[in-house]
Design a protein around this motif. Structure first.
Motif, mmCIF file in Angstrom:
data_model
loop_
_atom_site.group_PDB
_atom_site.id
_atom_site.type_symbol
_atom_site.label_atom_id
_atom_site.label_comp_id
_atom_site.label_asym_id
_atom_site.label_seq_id
_atom_site.Cartn_x
_atom_site.Cartn_y
_atom_site.Cartn_z
ATOM 1 N N HIS A 193 0.775 -1.237 -0.071
ATOM 2 C CA HIS A 193 0.141 0.111 -0.152
ATOM 3 C C HIS A 193 0.827 1.277 0.038
ATOM 4 O O HIS A 193 1.694 1.434 1.063
ATOM 5 N N SER A 194 0.640 2.079 -0.912
ATOM 6 C CA SER A 194 1.575 3.005 -1.111
ATOM 7 C C SER A 194 0.522 4.404 -0.675
ATOM 8 O O SER A 194 -0.532 4.588 -1.049
ATOM 9 N N THR A 195 1.007 5.301 0.259
ATOM 10 C CA THR A 195 0.241 6.341 0.583
ATOM 11 C C THR A 195 1.384 7.583 0.868
ATOM 12 O O THR A 195 2.224 7.444 0.519
ATOM 13 N N ALA A 196 0.679 8.795 1.377
ATOM 14 C CA ALA A 196 1.461 10.000 1.454
ATOM 15 C C ALA A 196 2.438 9.909 2.421
ATOM 16 O O ALA A 196 3.618 10.341 2.358
ATOM 17 N N ASP A 197 2.300 8.679 3.293
ATOM 18 C CA ASP A 197 3.212 8.468 4.270
ATOM 19 C C ASP A 197 4.259 7.670 3.830
ATOM 20 O O ASP A 197 5.447 7.749 4.702
ATOM 21 N N GLY A 198 4.066 7.121 3.007
ATOM 22 C CA GLY A 198 5.179 6.032 2.411
ATOM 23 C C GLY A 198 4.487 4.607 2.031
ATOM 24 O O GLY A 198 3.355 4.521 1.826
ATOM 25 N N VAL A 199 5.461 3.623 1.920
ATOM 26 C CA VAL A 199 5.033 2.469 1.348
ATOM 27 C C VAL A 199 4.998 1.270 2.479
ATOM 28 O O VAL A 199 6.322 1.468 3.167
ATOM 29 N N VAL A 200 4.311 0.720 2.591
ATOM 30 C CA VAL A 200 4.262 -0.703 3.478
ATOM 31 C C VAL A 200 3.857 -1.832 2.739
ATOM 32 O O VAL A 200 2.884 -1.881 2.085
ATOM 33 N N ALA A 201 4.538 -2.979 2.839
ATOM 34 C CA ALA A 201 4.115 -4.211 2.147
ATOM 35 C C ALA A 201 4.260 -5.317 3.230
ATOM 36 O O ALA A 201 5.174 -5.384 4.070
ATOM 37 N N VAL A 202 3.096 -6.142 2.915
ATOM 38 C CA VAL A 202 3.405 -7.342 3.671
ATOM 39 C C VAL A 202 3.246 -8.916 2.975
ATOM 40 O O VAL A 202 2.502 -8.807 2.122
ATOM 41 N N SER A 203 4.111 -9.755 3.319
ATOM 42 C CA SER A 203 4.152 -11.007 2.608
ATOM 43 C C SER A 203 3.122 -11.922 3.420
ATOM 44 O O SER A 203 3.285 -12.237 4.684
ATOM 45 N N LEU A 204 2.132 -12.348 2.853
ATOM 46 C CA LEU A 204 0.882 -13.104 3.427
ATOM 47 C C LEU A 204 1.395 -14.456 3.891
ATOM 48 O O LEU A 204 2.104 -15.353 2.984
ATOM 49 N N SER A 205 1.079 -14.772 5.225
ATOM 50 C CA SER A 205 1.388 -16.141 5.860
ATOM 51 C C SER A 205 0.123 -16.824 6.224
ATOM 52 O O SER A 205 0.262 -17.920 6.723
ATOM 53 N N GLU A 206 -0.917 -16.192 6.228
ATOM 54 C CA GLU A 206 -2.274 -16.814 6.847
ATOM 55 C C GLU A 206 -3.381 -16.326 6.065
ATOM 56 O O GLU A 206 -3.491 -14.906 5.783
ATOM 57 N N VAL A 207 -4.321 -17.147 5.560
ATOM 58 C CA VAL A 207 -5.579 -16.704 4.869
ATOM 59 C C VAL A 207 -6.674 -17.486 5.036
ATOM 60 O O VAL A 207 -6.456 -18.503 5.511
#
Length: 223
Positions: free
Chosen positions: A12-26
């Motif tokens: 997710h890119s926002t005005a505050d920066g980018v955070v990325a998450v590698s999924l481990s559970e669904v």
DNA sequence: TTGCCGATCTTCT
DNA sequence: GAAGATCGGCAAA
């Protein structure tokens, strides 16, 4: 679709920066045949996105304070989706810590461990409901991925093919025995399993409050 | 680590 | 009016 999403990266890119998450559970939620699914009783204002085209984000508000995000997976009209329950923050850990109000000394394991925590770390709320996760210009997008060999956070997983475990879904009271939860074995960012625990009604709690604690029956042993 | 409990409000019946 | 795809704090094991 659900196990295929494990190891994929939500960014997710926002005005505050980018955070990325590698999924481990669904968790997988089907439509007409799945009483645990929000789509079970047909389309409402809340779940309308589930009935739309696949590859979009279905974000809902729950328990009066939390957001959770799904990936719509079925064709239009067939409301099937995968709930993203947990993952490992791979990009933007500092920003994720800030959003989660994390103590700097605390290990990052819990940053996105649980569906509401994952949304908080990624700054996902109502504004992202319906977002196209596959659009190249989307601020919220899903990237193909896998568990990285040589990634220290992946621990033992670096030594072997990722093993996927299967079990019942967390916190659902209906269809509680259907094993549609998928997670990466031995991954510490997977959330703790909790079966559904029905809460006492307000009126029941009012009555209970008038009885001294020593007289009350222990939880889970019937009334 | 496990179990209990309250906070908080949308959605549906 | 009741239930809910949850979480964090606390106490006990």
């Amino acid at each position: 679709m659900a196990p295929a999403l494990l190891g994929c990266v939500l960014e997710h890119s926002t005005a505050d920066g980018v955070v990325a998450v590698s999924l481990s559970e669904v968790e997988a939620y089907m439509a007409a045949d799945d009483p645990a699914s929000h789509a079970y009783r047909g389309m409402t204002a809340r779940n309308a996105v589930m009935f739309g085209p696949p590859g979009h984000a279905y974000v809902y508000f729950t328990y009066g304070m939390h957001f959770c995000v799904n990936v719509v997976c079925g064709p239009p009209g067939l409301a099937e989706a995968v709930l993203l329950r947990a993952g490992r923050v791979t990009v933007g850990e500092e920003l994720a810590r800030e959003r989660r109000g994390f103590d700097p000394a605390r290990a990052p394991r819990d940053l996105a461990r649980g569906p509401a925590r994952l949304c908080q770390a990624l700054a996902i709320d109502r504004a992202q409901n319906g977002a196209d996760l596959c659009g190249p210009a989307s601020e919220l997008r899903m990237r193909a991925g896998r568990v990285d060999a040589g990634d220290p956070a992946a621990g033992d997983l670096a030594e072997q093919q990722p093993q996927i475990n299967v079990g019942p879904r967390v916190g659902v009271s209906k269809a509680a025995d259907i094993p549609w939860r998928f997670w990466l074995a031995r991954d510490p960012t997977v959330s703790v399993y909790r079966p559904s625990v029905p809460r006492a009604s307000r009126s029941a709690r009012r009555e209970t409050a008038q009885v001294p604690a020593a007289v009350r029956a222990p939880r889970g042993q019937g009334s």
